[in-house]
Motif scaffolding. Structure first.
Motif, mmCIF file in Angstrom:
data_model
loop_
_atom_site.group_PDB
_atom_site.id
_atom_site.type_symbol
_atom_site.label_atom_id
_atom_site.label_comp_id
_atom_site.label_asym_id
_atom_site.label_seq_id
_atom_site.Cartn_x
_atom_site.Cartn_y
_atom_site.Cartn_z
ATOM 1 N N VAL A 186 0.854 -1.191 0.000
ATOM 2 C CA VAL A 186 0.000 0.000 0.000
ATOM 3 C C VAL A 186 0.889 1.240 0.000
ATOM 4 O O VAL A 186 1.976 1.241 0.592
ATOM 5 N N THR A 187 0.380 2.276 -0.687
ATOM 6 C CA THR A 187 1.171 3.513 -0.733
ATOM 7 C C THR A 187 0.364 4.725 -0.307
ATOM 8 O O THR A 187 0.926 5.696 0.184
ATOM 9 N N ALA A 188 -0.963 4.677 -0.504
ATOM 10 C CA ALA A 188 -1.752 5.861 -0.157
ATOM 11 C C ALA A 188 -3.222 5.512 -0.040
ATOM 12 O O ALA A 188 -3.691 4.506 -0.584
ATOM 13 N N VAL A 189 -3.932 6.373 0.679
ATOM 14 C CA VAL A 189 -5.381 6.252 0.796
ATOM 15 C C VAL A 189 -5.986 7.436 0.052
ATOM 16 O O VAL A 189 -5.538 8.580 0.210
ATOM 17 N N ILE A 190 -6.968 7.128 -0.780
ATOM 18 C CA ILE A 190 -7.573 8.176 -1.603
ATOM 19 C C ILE A 190 -8.978 8.491 -1.067
ATOM 20 O O ILE A 190 -9.777 7.587 -0.826
ATOM 21 N N CYS A 191 -9.234 9.784 -0.884
ATOM 22 C CA CYS A 191 -10.568 10.215 -0.442
ATOM 23 C C CYS A 191 -11.045 11.241 -1.458
ATOM 24 O O CYS A 191 -10.756 12.441 -1.331
ATOM 25 N N GLY A 192 -11.736 10.786 -2.511
ATOM 26 C CA GLY A 192 -12.156 11.703 -3.576
ATOM 27 C C GLY A 192 -10.938 12.341 -4.208
ATOM 28 O O GLY A 192 -10.099 11.666 -4.792
ATOM 29 N N GLU A 193 -10.824 13.659 -4.021
ATOM 30 C CA GLU A 193 -9.715 14.411 -4.625
ATOM 31 C C GLU A 193 -8.444 14.343 -3.785
ATOM 32 O O GLU A 193 -7.368 14.681 -4.259
ATOM 33 N N ASP A 194 -8.602 13.923 -2.530
ATOM 34 C CA ASP A 194 -7.440 13.962 -1.628
ATOM 35 C C ASP A 194 -6.682 12.641 -1.617
ATOM 36 O O ASP A 194 -7.277 11.574 -1.732
ATOM 37 N N ARG A 195 -5.369 12.770 -1.454
ATOM 38 C CA ARG A 195 -4.514 11.589 -1.386
ATOM 39 C C ARG A 195 -3.672 11.685 -0.119
ATOM 40 O O ARG A 195 -3.033 12.693 0.126
ATOM 41 N N PHE A 196 -3.723 10.634 0.688
ATOM 42 C CA PHE A 196 -2.953 10.617 1.934
ATOM 43 C C PHE A 196 -1.941 9.478 1.862
ATOM 44 O O PHE A 196 -2.318 8.311 1.775
ATOM 45 N N GLU A 197 -0.673 9.827 1.905
ATOM 46 C CA GLU A 197 0.367 8.802 1.820
ATOM 47 C C GLU A 197 0.288 7.863 3.012
ATOM 48 O O GLU A 197 -0.045 8.296 4.123
ATOM 49 N N ALA A 198 0.588 6.604 2.758
ATOM 50 C CA ALA A 198 0.502 5.631 3.843
ATOM 51 C C ALA A 198 1.520 4.519 3.636
ATOM 52 O O ALA A 198 1.720 4.055 2.527
ATOM 53 N N ASP A 199 2.168 4.118 4.722
ATOM 54 C CA ASP A 199 3.000 2.910 4.684
ATOM 55 C C ASP A 199 2.178 1.712 5.145
ATOM 56 O O ASP A 199 2.411 0.588 4.726
ATOM 57 N N ILE A 200 1.260 2.019 6.038
ATOM 58 C CA ILE A 200 0.385 0.970 6.562
ATOM 59 C C ILE A 200 -1.041 1.510 6.566
ATOM 60 O O ILE A 200 -1.278 2.645 7.003
ATOM 61 N N VAL A 201 -1.964 0.709 6.074
ATOM 62 C CA VAL A 201 -3.378 1.084 6.129
ATOM 63 C C VAL A 201 -4.089 0.027 6.957
ATOM 64 O O VAL A 201 -3.897 -1.176 6.742
ATOM 65 N N VAL A 202 -4.896 0.464 7.922
ATOM 66 C CA VAL A 202 -5.652 -0.496 8.724
ATOM 67 C C VAL A 202 -7.134 -0.212 8.544
ATOM 68 O O VAL A 202 -7.609 0.873 8.879
ATOM 69 N N SER A 203 -7.838 -1.178 7.994
ATOM 70 C CA SER A 203 -9.275 -0.995 7.823
ATOM 71 C C SER A 203 -9.987 -1.399 9.101
ATOM 72 O O SER A 203 -9.990 -2.565 9.489
ATOM 73 N N CYS A 204 -10.569 -0.414 9.760
ATOM 74 C CA CYS A 204 -11.400 -0.641 10.952
ATOM 75 C C CYS A 204 -12.798 -0.166 10.598
ATOM 76 O O CYS A 204 -13.444 0.561 11.348
ATOM 77 N N ALA A 205 -13.228 -0.554 9.399
ATOM 78 C CA ALA A 205 -14.462 -0.015 8.835
ATOM 79 C C ALA A 205 -15.684 -0.826 9.232
ATOM 80 O O ALA A 205 -16.757 -0.651 8.653
ATOM 81 N N GLY A 206 -15.541 -1.730 10.193
ATOM 82 C CA GLY A 206 -16.700 -2.491 10.652
ATOM 83 C C GLY A 206 -17.342 -3.244 9.500
ATOM 84 O O GLY A 206 -16.655 -3.847 8.670
ATOM 85 N N PHE A 207 -18.675 -3.187 9.445
ATOM 86 C CA PHE A 207 -19.365 -3.986 8.418
ATOM 87 C C PHE A 207 -19.181 -3.450 7.005
ATOM 88 O O PHE A 207 -19.568 -4.093 6.031
ATOM 89 N N TRP A 208 -18.574 -2.261 6.867
ATOM 90 C CA TRP A 208 -18.236 -1.762 5.525
ATOM 91 C C TRP A 208 -16.954 -2.435 5.009
ATOM 92 O O TRP A 208 -16.516 -2.173 3.895
ATOM 93 N N GLY A 209 -16.348 -3.269 5.817
ATOM 94 C CA GLY A 209 -15.057 -3.887 5.485
ATOM 95 C C GLY A 209 -14.943 -4.450 4.075
ATOM 96 O O GLY A 209 -13.937 -4.208 3.400
ATOM 97 N N PRO A 210 -15.956 -5.204 3.595
ATOM 98 C CA PRO A 210 -15.811 -5.776 2.251
ATOM 99 C C PRO A 210 -15.590 -4.710 1.179
ATOM 100 O O PRO A 210 -14.857 -4.952 0.206
ATOM 101 N N ASN A 211 -16.192 -3.548 1.356
ATOM 102 C CA ASN A 211 -15.989 -2.470 0.369
ATOM 103 C C ASN A 211 -14.543 -1.992 0.365
ATOM 104 O O ASN A 211 -13.973 -1.717 -0.689
ATOM 105 N N ILE A 212 -13.971 -1.885 1.545
ATOM 106 C CA ILE A 212 -12.571 -1.438 1.632
ATOM 107 C C ILE A 212 -11.660 -2.539 1.070
ATOM 108 O O ILE A 212 -10.702 -2.264 0.347
#
Ligand code: FAD
Length: 827
Positions: A182-208
């Motif tokens: 993983v290198t980044a998390v994208i939120c629409g127009e925004d890009r956030f660099e990441a070395d580690i991404v942790v999905s704590c999205a609960g039941f939305w997990g499959p989408n992530i």
């Protein structure tokens, strides 16, 4: 330090940010689509019941940590975020009352205070209960109510103060990766660099998960929760409008649970039909639209699904006959194929972690474990029960996840025997011998999708020939379930003649390439660079010196190794290590391939195994022709076979590996050749009994990542002569010195009682350990139990195992009980 981006600020994500801070890591960003004070996920409406009782030691430990942590999170009101009102599970049937003893046993095994109490005492603790219905209860005095929203806000404030950035009202729309990381998390127009991404999205997990190509095997399901109008008997009892003083209450016979809510009762129901939720059709709210009553995780109440439950509730709590249902909702949460959480790093993408399908009950505990994983590579508490990678591919498909998760919802409060197999879906994975096994009347249990014979009805024909001394005593009703006296016949035949066991479902991988030996050398406790033909039983350790798996590695040829491993968790680990190796060694390469499904394995074992083999193979398989722990390629009636001189049951013989296409023929050839020697097909029950007689540990049950080799009785697998470095080597000595418990073998003194695992063991009258595996040993003619006990316990000591509230006296013995000199195995 690496940039960690957490998706979701529910109780899991918020606690993870906080736990990272506690471990000194502050380079963290938390992204949440909802408003921070009420994000609108499952946490935002969780009624907060925390019951510790759990068959899993780790899940119990996580619950204990949750209670401790929430208690310590004190808000501006001067109060902590946990109400220690106690937990009460009541029985309204005899079977449930019995089962509460078993559940109390789990508690005591794992250090939780619990007592089974009389009906009258249940009524004292929860006076609303109908005295005519209640037979007794299980009281856990330190359980209670998590104030989940409050606790979550407090950890967010604490993490923010330490420098963690939270962005709310921000939807993660994609995750960028490059070179398998993983290198980044994208939120629409925004890009956030990441070395580690942790999905704590609960039941939305499959989408992530879809954003990175990692299947997340969870199903979002609706679950009903409702409130009564004020109950007359609760008037003035609770100071706070949502407060409680009486214990949280579980009525498992009715699939219902309760808590006081000021002067009302909150009612949760699992009694309704499963209500799967399609994430694509879920309402989306702008952060400003989210309120207590309107949030994406809360669907409209369907009163028609609650009618019978309301009646059952009024019958159990007659006081509520004077009340109505004030309001209710169908809240969304996650269910998984085995009911467990999903925790760990993706097998497919480095740096992508998940912590999902986590209850409030376990959330702070799991958050701490994930923080440890991220900062040190390992969690103090064993994660096998909730490892994201524990599922096989076929178990992560949408259909499988949907069917099994709905079934788990329906069965959540059922009394389930530890051996009880799921009823659907079945025949998902079958070995090439399946048709033959059916013909022999196999009684199948299911594991990781595989159909696995437990015993063969065909062997019942031999029951009247079974010598008296091999017959086992009668069992109690519970341990008699999923048991057959035929297992005695199968053990007798294996020990005195010859038997075939289908070992196909035990996972195996090929590790190939010029770098294969070098990579394995750095990962295992044995010398992996011995000549082709050598086989080693060896351990995988983490850098803290704890065991993460035990594997059997055969060097087939210079650049080809075959390893018998424990689960997909091992595949994920070896895959990742291979990627790292290839990156670090440009001129070299190594590749890992799961060959389980494309191959089969028959264990041909017993004193007459050589006679059978001599009839079908011209290869020299005498003791000199293929020594113990050696492998070679042979031909059996023209079928190419990899033979390994190994045995999990402790008898002379071989594991015979063949490709799937020729496997059925191999079975037939051996079975036919064996007829004159009395060959039988043997099942898992006899296998497990003989394994325990021989003292062979099973990883995941007897040994976990919380143990080091010496205390587990596996010190022999760490080769003192190995000079090469391997993961965990440096930590071994200090890790062993710090160990306070040991895995011990017990035999039960009455000679008849068979326990099943997870029972507490008392030393000097105090719960001091727990049983891992147990079985009746047909050859040694005693019930056997392995248990973790304080190191101070010595051979010859007398201990007690609690089984359904009864204390069984057991003796601590040296193991193995069978063939300690290895005469049978070495031939
Ligand atoms: P959530 O609280 O759902 O947090 C996930 C967050 O991720 C959400 O805030 C969401 O907005 C955010 N998110 C998702 N996708 C994105 C995206 N793309 N971009 C940005 N943010 C995103 N558990 C118990 O232990 N005891 C109980 O008594 C209990 N009762 C329950 C009763 C009901 C009716 C329900 C529905 C659940 C109950 N649970 C209970 C379960 C418990 O509520 C959940 O398991 C727990 O709250 C999950 O926490 P979480 O942090 O994983 O998920």
């Amino acid at each position: 330090s690496p940039r960690v981006v957490i998706i979701g600020a529910g109780i899991v994500g918020a606690n993870l940010a906080d736990e990272l801070v506690q471990l000194g890591h502050t380079n963290t960003l938390v992204i949440e689509q909802g408003p921070l004070n009420l994000p609108g996920g499952s946490t935002s409406h969780a009624p907060g019941l925390v019951f510790s009782s759990n068959p899993s030691k780790s899940m119990t430990a996580f619950a204990q940590y949750t209670i401790e942590k929430l208690t310590s999170l004190v808000g501006a009101d001067g109060r902590g975020s946990f109400l220690p009102v106690g937990g009460l599970e009541i029985a309204t049937t005899e079977a449930r009352l019995q089962d509460l003893h078993r559940r109390a046993g789990w508690n005591r095994s794992y250090g939780v205070q619990a007592e089974v109490i009389e009906a009258a005492d249940c009524l004292k603790k929860f006076p609303m209960l109908n005295p005519e219905k209640v037979l007794g209860g299980l009281f856990t005095k330190n359980d209670g109510l998590a104030l989940a929203s409050k606790g979550t806000s407090l950890v967010i404030e604490r993490a923010q103060a330490a420098g963690v950035e939270f962005r709310d009202g921000t939807v993660v729309t994609d995750i960028e990766q490059s070179g398998g990381k993983v290198t980044a998390v994208i939120c629409g127009e925004d890009r956030f660099e990441a070395d580690i991404v942790v999905s704590c999205a609960g039941f939305w997990g499959p989408n992530i998960g879809k954003m990175v190509g990692t299947p997340i095997p969870l199903l979002p399901l609706g679950h009903q929760f409702a409130w009564s109008t004020p109950a007359p008997s609760l008037a003035g009892i609770n100071e706070q409008p949502a407060g409680a003083t009486r214990p949280i209450l579980r009525y498992q016979d009715g699939d219902l649970y309760y808590r006081e809510w000021g002067d009302r009762i909150g009612i949760g129901s699992y009694a309704h039909r499963p209500m799967p939720v399609d994430l694509d059709t879920l309402a989306r709210y702008a952060p400003s639209e989210i309120t207590e009553e309107r949030m994406p995780s809360s669907l409209a109440f369907t009163p028609e699904d609650f009618a019978a439950e309301w009646e059952a509730t009024q019958e159990l709590l007659p006081d509520l006959r004077n009340t109505q249902i004030q309001r209710g909702f169908n809240g969304i949460f996650s269910f998984t194929p085995d009911g467990g959480s999903l925790v760990g790093e993706s097998r497919e993408v480095d740096g992508f972690f998940v912590a999902e399908a986590v209850w409030v009950t376990h959330a702070p505990g799991i958050a701490r474990a994930v923080a440890q994983l991220i900062t040190s590579g390992q969690s103090e508490t064993d994660l096998s029960d909730c490892d994201l990678n524990r599922f096989e591919d076929v178990q992560t498909t949408k259909e499988y996840v949907s069917e099994t998760s709905q079934q788990n919802f329906v069965e959540i409060y059922d009394i389930r025997h530890p051996l009880e197999p799921r009823l659907k879906p079945r025949n998902v994975r079958t070995s090439p011998f399946f048709a033959r096994q059916q013909e022999l009347g196999a009684f199948f249990l299911e594991g990781t999708g595989w159909e696995r014979p437990h015993w063969y009805q065909a062997n019942a024909a031999l029951l009247d020939q079974l010598p008296q001394e091999w017959a086992a005593p009668a069992r109690d009703q519970w341990s008699n379930m999923f048991h057959s006296p035929i297992a005695a016949v199968e053990a007798w035949k294996t020990r005195t003649a010859v038997a075939m066991f289908d070992m196909t479902p035990l996972k195996r991988v090929e590790i190939t390439g010029p770098g294969a030996g070098q990579m394995l050398q750095g990962l295992t406790t044995a010398n992996m660079l011995r000549a082709p033909g050598m086989v080693s039983y060896t351990l995988l350790l983490n850098s803290a010196g704890s065991i993460t798996s035990d594997i059997t590695v055969a060097r087939i040829s210079e650049q080809l190794y075959q390893a018998g491993i424990n689960s997909n968790v091992d595949v994920a680990y070896l895959d990742r290590e291979a990627r790292k190796f290839n990156e670090a060694n440009p001129g070299q390469w190594v590749s890992v391939r799961d060959i389980t499904a494309g191959t089969s394995c028959i264990g041909l074992w017993g004193p007459l195994a050589p006679e059978v083999m001599a009839k079908v193979s011209e290869d020299d398989l005498s003791n000199d022709g293929l020594k113990y722990f050696r492998t070679k390629q042979i031909s059996i009636a023209g079928i190419p076979v990899t033979a390994m001189r190994l045995s999990y049951v402790g008898e002379f013989g071989w594991e015979l590996y063949a490709s799937a296409d020729v496997s059925a023929r191999l079975w037939d050839v051996l079975f036919e050749a064996g007829q004159e020697h009395g060959i039988i097909a043997g099942g898992r029950e006899a296998f497990n009994s003989m394994r325990l007689e021989k003292g062979f540990r099973s990883f995941g049950t007897d040994v976990t990542t919380e143990h080091e080799p010496e205390q587990a009785g596996l010190g022999f697998a760490v080769k003192a002569a190995k000079t090469a470095d391997f993961v965990g080597k440096d930590a071994l000595a200090s890790r062993a010195a710090a160990a306070t418990t040991r895995l011990r073998c017990l035999t039960i003194d009455d000679g008849t009682s068979v326990v099943l695992g997870k029972e507490p063991v008392y030393v000097d009258g105090v719960p001091a350990g727990y049983v891992t595996s147990a079985a009746y040993g047909y050859t040694v003619r005693k019930p056997i139990a392995y248990a973790w006990l304080p190191s101070s316990v010595e051979t010859g000591d007398s201990v007690q195992i609690e089984y359904f509230g009864r204390l069984l006296t057991a003796s601590v013995v040296d193991d193995p009980l069978y063939d300690p000199q290895m005469d049978r195995l070495r031939g």
